[in-house]
Scaffold this active site. Structure first.
Site, PDB file in Angstrom:
ATOM      1  N   SER A 116      -2.693  -7.826   3.011  1.00 56.59           N
ATOM      2  CA  SER A 116      -2.977  -7.661   4.446  1.00 56.59           C
ATOM      3  C   SER A 116      -3.359  -9.009   5.062  1.00 56.59           C
ATOM      4  CB  SER A 116      -4.120  -6.663   4.655  1.00 56.59           C
ATOM      5  OG  SER A 116      -3.748  -5.396   4.187  1.00 56.59           O
ATOM      6  N   HIS A 174       0.847  -1.208   0.000  1.00 56.25           N
ATOM      7  CA  HIS A 174       0.000   0.000   0.000  1.00 56.25           C
ATOM      8  C   HIS A 174       0.880   1.255   0.000  1.00 56.25           C
ATOM      9  CE1 HIS A 174      -2.924  -2.767   2.318  1.00 56.25           C
ATOM     10  NE2 HIS A 174      -3.461  -2.599   1.123  1.00 56.25           N
ATOM     11  N   LYS A 207     -17.261  -6.623   7.556  1.00 49.84           N
ATOM     12  CA  LYS A 207     -16.020  -7.332   7.199  1.00 49.84           C
ATOM     13  C   LYS A 207     -15.243  -7.825   8.418  1.00 49.84           C
ATOM     14  CE  LYS A 207     -14.057  -6.441   2.684  1.00 49.84           C
ATOM     15  NZ  LYS A 207     -12.866  -5.911   1.997  1.00 49.84           N
ATOM     16  N   ARG A 227      -1.967  -6.204  -8.423  1.00 46.90           N
ATOM     17  CA  ARG A 227      -0.805  -7.042  -8.146  1.00 46.90           C
ATOM     18  C   ARG A 227      -0.602  -8.065  -9.267  1.00 46.90           C
ATOM     19  NH1 ARG A 227      -2.777  -8.441  -2.239  1.00 46.90           N
ATOM     20  NH2 ARG A 227      -4.600  -8.553  -3.561  1.00 46.90           N
TER      21      ARG A 227
HETATM   22  O1  PNS Z   1      -8.659  -3.130   0.334  1.00 43.79           O
HETATM   23  P1  PNS Z   1      -9.900  -3.695  -0.267  1.00 43.79           P
HETATM   24  O2  PNS Z   1     -10.680  -4.477   0.787  1.00 43.79           O
HETATM   25  O3  PNS Z   1      -9.630  -4.513  -1.499  1.00 43.79           O
HETATM   26  O4  PNS Z   1     -10.810  -2.428  -0.703  1.00 43.79           O
HETATM   27  C1  PNS Z   1     -12.102  -2.622  -1.224  1.00 43.79           C
HETATM   28  C2  PNS Z   1     -12.881  -1.298  -1.317  1.00 43.79           C
HETATM   29  C3  PNS Z   1     -12.874  -0.554   0.001  1.00 43.79           C
HETATM   30  C4  PNS Z   1     -12.219  -0.423  -2.371  1.00 43.79           C
HETATM   31  C5  PNS Z   1     -14.323  -1.665  -1.766  1.00 43.79           C
HETATM   32  O5  PNS Z   1     -14.812  -2.662  -0.932  1.00 43.79           O
HETATM   33  C6  PNS Z   1     -15.283  -0.478  -1.741  1.00 43.79           C
HETATM   34  O6  PNS Z   1     -15.147   0.446  -2.506  1.00 43.79           O
HETATM   35  N1  PNS Z   1     -16.265  -0.528  -0.846  1.00 43.79           N
HETATM   36  C7  PNS Z   1     -17.261   0.530  -0.707  1.00 43.79           C
HETATM   37  C8  PNS Z   1     -18.637   0.051  -1.169  1.00 43.79           C
HETATM   38  C9  PNS Z   1     -18.853   0.281  -2.659  1.00 43.79           C
HETATM   39  O7  PNS Z   1     -18.727   1.374  -3.151  1.00 43.79           O
HETATM   40  N2  PNS Z   1     -19.207  -0.791  -3.390  1.00 43.79           N
HETATM   41  C10 PNS Z   1     -19.535  -0.701  -4.801  1.00 43.79           C
HETATM   42  C11 PNS Z   1     -18.346  -0.932  -5.683  1.00 43.79           C
HETATM   43  S1  PNS Z   1     -18.208  -2.616  -6.099  1.00 43.79           S
END
Ligand code: PNS
Length: 169
Positions: A128, A17, A41, A90
């Site tokens: 993570s 990150h 989560k 990645r």
């Molecule tokens: O680090 P991560 O867990 O891969 O991040 C995921 C994240 C936070 C980017 C994603 O879960 C997110 O944007 N969540 C907010 C809800 C949302 O907007 N969902 C619709 C898009 S699929």
């Protein structure tokens, strides 16, 4: 003024990150690291703890702000007056999920675009999830997370009783 959001769970923030943050903040005027507050989560670290660690490890980057969010990412981007989302890619295994997410976000809000940075090769294996697992078994975290994060992980594992290898029997 180009402002972008780099969203994620950051549970906890890793060197992978940090690499994306350092490279992104050279491209945009302001980078907002959006920390998802999603209780469903069941994160290891609370959103406050994740924000605190991120602030600590990005303290030397003047154009980076750490902001927690819940709800839809595109709504958060709009609230922050940002029209760009940055995500790290990645390996090919990330691609399907990231493509789906960026296309969904674009359907929800066509004014918000997603751009991808490929993770530097030395961090392409890092997540993570694996960091939490290494911490749970008392492994050496120094190659994976900044020292401040390693300290917090050790504390967390001790208080959760998941990693007590160093305690006397
Ligand atoms: O680090 P991560 O867990 O891969 O991040 C995921 C994240 C936070 C980017 C994603 O879960 C997110 O944007 N969540 C907010 C809800 C949302 O907007 N969902 C619709 C898009 S699929």
């Amino acid at each position: 003024m180009l402002r972008a959001i780099y969203p994620g769970s950051f549970d906890p923030v890793t060197y992978g990150h940090c690499d994306i943050i350092q490279r992104s903040c050279k491209i945009v005027d302001e980078l907002i690291v959006g920390v998802l507050n999603n209780k469903a989560k069941m994160p290891l670290f609370s959103v406050e703890e994740r924000v605190k660690m991120l602030k600590e490890v990005t303290g030397s980057l003047p154009n980076v702000r750490i902001v927690p969010f819940d709800g839809l990412l595109v709504d958060f981007a709009f609230r922050m007056d940002a029209r760009l989302i940055i995500r790290g890619l990645r390996a090919i295994t990330d691609f399907e999920y990231e493509l789906q997410m960026s296309q969904t976000n674009h359907k929800l809000e066509p004014k918000v675009e997603t751009m991808f940075l490929t993770t530097s090769i030395q961090y392409s294996y890092l997540s993570s999830t694996t960091v939490r697992e290494i911490a749970a078994f008392g492994g050496d975290l120094s190659q994976f997370v900044p020292e401040a994060v390693a300290v917090e992980l050790k504390k967390k594992m001790n208080t959760k009783g998941e990693c007590n290898h160093e305690q006397p029997h």
